[in-house]
Design an enzyme around this catalytic site. Structure first.
Site, mmCIF file in Angstrom:
data_model
loop_
_atom_site.group_PDB
_atom_site.id
_atom_site.type_symbol
_atom_site.label_atom_id
_atom_site.label_comp_id
_atom_site.label_asym_id
_atom_site.label_seq_id
_atom_site.Cartn_x
_atom_site.Cartn_y
_atom_site.Cartn_z
ATOM 1 N N SER A 146 -1.678 0.491 -2.205
ATOM 2 C CA SER A 146 -2.245 1.516 -1.327
ATOM 3 C C SER A 146 -2.794 2.641 -2.194
ATOM 4 C CB SER A 146 -1.128 2.014 -0.401
ATOM 5 O OG SER A 146 -1.542 3.113 0.366
ATOM 6 N N GLU A 224 -5.844 0.213 9.815
ATOM 7 C CA GLU A 224 -4.484 0.621 10.160
ATOM 8 C C GLU A 224 -4.495 1.994 10.827
ATOM 9 O OE1 GLU A 224 -1.897 0.224 6.762
ATOM 10 O OE2 GLU A 224 -0.367 1.516 7.629
ATOM 11 N N GLY A 301 5.223 0.524 3.261
ATOM 12 C CA GLY A 301 6.040 1.285 2.312
ATOM 13 C C GLY A 301 5.964 2.775 2.568
#
Ligand code: OSB
Ligand code: MG
Length: 386
Positions: A146, A224, A301
C-alpha cells in the site's frame, strides 16, 4: 485441545517510527502506535496480541488512550481467571463491551496465540481447526503493498518501481479528491499491465459518481472504500454505475454489516481487517460468508508491528483468501521491528508463515521498552499535563 486460564495481562503501549509514513485522504502519521498485550497463562505461556489503535480517531474512532482505558477498566477483568476452552468464547465473555473493536481484537489475538501455543500448533493451523475441512493453510500469504499519497505522479512511479523490483505483485495507491484520475492515468501509461488498485478512505460522495466512472478505463483490480465510512447503501448505488469492483473497508464492522452489504450489492470484495471487526472469531465467520457468497477476500493492514503482522499472515495464508493481502515485509514499515525474525518477501509476492507455535515470532522485550519510551514522549495526555 487443552484450555487455558489467564493469570495476568501486561500492557505495552508502544510507538514505532515508520520507515515510510503513509499519507491517506484522512492524514499522515509519523509513528505507528499500538497497545501490545501479553497474556500469561497458568502454565506460564505468554500469548501476544496487538490492539492496533492510533493517536487520532481518524481511520476508526478508537485511540491509544481509549484502548488503554477499556482494556484496564473493563476488558481484562472479564477474561482473567476464567477457564478458556478456546478463543471463540472471548466475544461472549466481552459482550458487555460495545464497540472498541480494535481494542478487544488485540486481547482476543493474544488469547488465540496462547491457545495455539498451549496446543503446540502454529496459529494458521489452529485457525483451520475452526473451519470446514479443506481449509488447511498454504505455506504463506500472497501479499501486495500500500503506497501513500505522494507529491507527484513521478514520485509515485519511483516508489512503485522500487516495490515491483522487490517482488510485490499488487500495488495499492491511496487517492483523495483532486488526486485520482491524473494519478491512475499516469501510472497506467507507464505500467499498463501491473495489478493496480486504489483506496480512497471515504473521501468521496455519491455525487462524485460521474467523476469516479472515469476510473473504469484503467483496468483496476478494485476501488476500496470510496464513500463514507458509515455508509453501505450509497456504495450499492455507486456499484450499479461502475464496472470496477468495489471493495469495502471502513464500512464493515460485523457479520451483520457484511450480510447487508451482500444483499444490497454494495461490495464485490471485502478488505477484512481482523482488528476492525473485533478479532478472529468474527473474522472466521466473515471468511465463511465470503466463501459461500463468492465475495473476493483479502486481509487488510493497519501498519501493524511484528505481533499483528504475524497474526495477519497466519490468517491470510488460509485458502479462502483469494486476493493479495495488505501485509508487506518488515522493511516496508520499521527498522527495527519488535519481533524476530523479520518478515521477508519470497517468490510469488509471498510472506511465509513462521515455523514456531502460535504467532511463530519472538518478541524483543528490549526493543519494546524503547518503543514504550517513545510512546511516553508523544503521549498526548502527558504533554497536556506537563
Ligand atoms: O485504509 O487500508 C487502509 C493503514 C492504516 C489505516 C488504513 C489503511 C492502511 C493501509 C496500510 O492501507 C496497509 C498496511 O498495513 O500495509
Ligand atoms: Mg482501506
Amino acid at each position: 485441545m487443552k484450555s487455558i486460564t489467564i493469570k495476568d495481562v501486561r500492557l505495552h503501549p508502544v510507538a514505532l517510527p515508520l520507515v515510510e509514513p503513509l499519507r491517506t485522504s484522512f492524514g499522515v502519521d509519523e509513528y505507528k502506535t499500538a497497545v501490545l498485550l501479553e497474556v500469561i497463562t497458568e502454565q506460564g505461556i505468554s500469548g501476544w496480541g496487538e490492539a492496533s489503535v492510533n493517536l487520532a480517531p481518524g481511520y476508526g474512532p478508537e485511540t491509544m488512550v481509549t484502548g488503554l482505558h477499556v482494556l484496564q477498566q473493563f476488558a481484562i477483568p472479564l477474561i482473567t481467571n476464567k477457564e478458556i476452552k478456546d478463543p471463540s468464547i472471548v466475544p461472549v465473555l466481552l459482550r458487555s463491551i460495545r464497540g472498541h473493536k480494535h481494542t478487544v481484537a488485540g486481547l482476543e489475538a493474544a488469547i488465540w496465540d496462547a491457545c495455539a501455543k498451549v496446543n503446540d500448533m502454529r496459529l494458521a493451523d489452529y485457525f483451520a481447526t475452526f473451519l470446514p475441512e479443506g481449509n488447511q493453510p498454504r505455506t504463506g500469504a500472497v501479499v501486495g503493498v500500500s503506497i501513500g499519497i505522494q507529491p507527484s505522479v513521478k514520485e509515485t512511479l519511483q516508489i512503485i518501481e522500487k516495490r515491483l523490483a522487490q517482488g510485490y505483485k499488487r500495488i495499492k495507491l491511496k487517492i483523495k479528491r483532486g488526486w485520482d484520475i491524473e494519478l491512475a492515468q499516469g501510472v497506467r501509461e507507464a505500467l499498463p499491465t501491473i495489478m493496480l488498485m486504489l483506496d480512497a478512505n471515504s473521501d468521496y460522495t455519491l455525487q462524485d459518481s460521474e467523476h469516479l466512472k472515469q476510473l473504469d478505463q484503467f483496468d483496476l483490480l478494485m476501488i476500496e472504500q470510496p464513500l463514507a465510512h458509515d455508509d453501505i447503501y450509497q456504495h450499492s448505488k455507486l456499484q450499479q454505475q461502475l464496472d470496477t469492483p468495489l471493495c469495502l473497508d471502513e464500512s464493515i464492522h460485523s457479520v451483520s454489516d457484511l450480510q447487508v452489504a451482500t444483499e444490497l450489492g454494495a461490495l464485490n470484495i471485502l478488505n477484512l481487517k481482523p482488528a476492525r471487526v473485533g478479532g478472529f472469531t468474527h473474522s472466521l465467520q466473515m471468511y465463511k460468508h465470503c466463501v459461500e457468497h463468492e465475495i473476493g477476500l483479502w486481509i487488510g493492514g493497519m501498519l501493524e508491528t511484528g505481533v499483528g503482522r504475524a497474526t495477519n499472515v497466519a490468517f491470510a495464508a488460509l485458502p479462502g483468501i483469494n486476493l493479495p493481502s495488505d501485509i508487506s515485509a518488515t522493511d516496508r514499515y520499521f527498522d527495527p521491528d519488535i519481533t524476530e525474525p523479520r518478515f521477508e518477501l519470497s517468490n510469488g509476492s509471498q510472506l511465509a508463515i513462521p515455523d514456531g507455535y502460535g504467532i511463530g515470532v519472538e518478541v524483543d522485550l528490549n526493543r519494546i521498552a524503547d518503543c514504550e519510551a517513545i510512546w511516553e514522549d508523544i503521549n498526548p495526555f502527558r504533554a497536556n499535563h506537563d
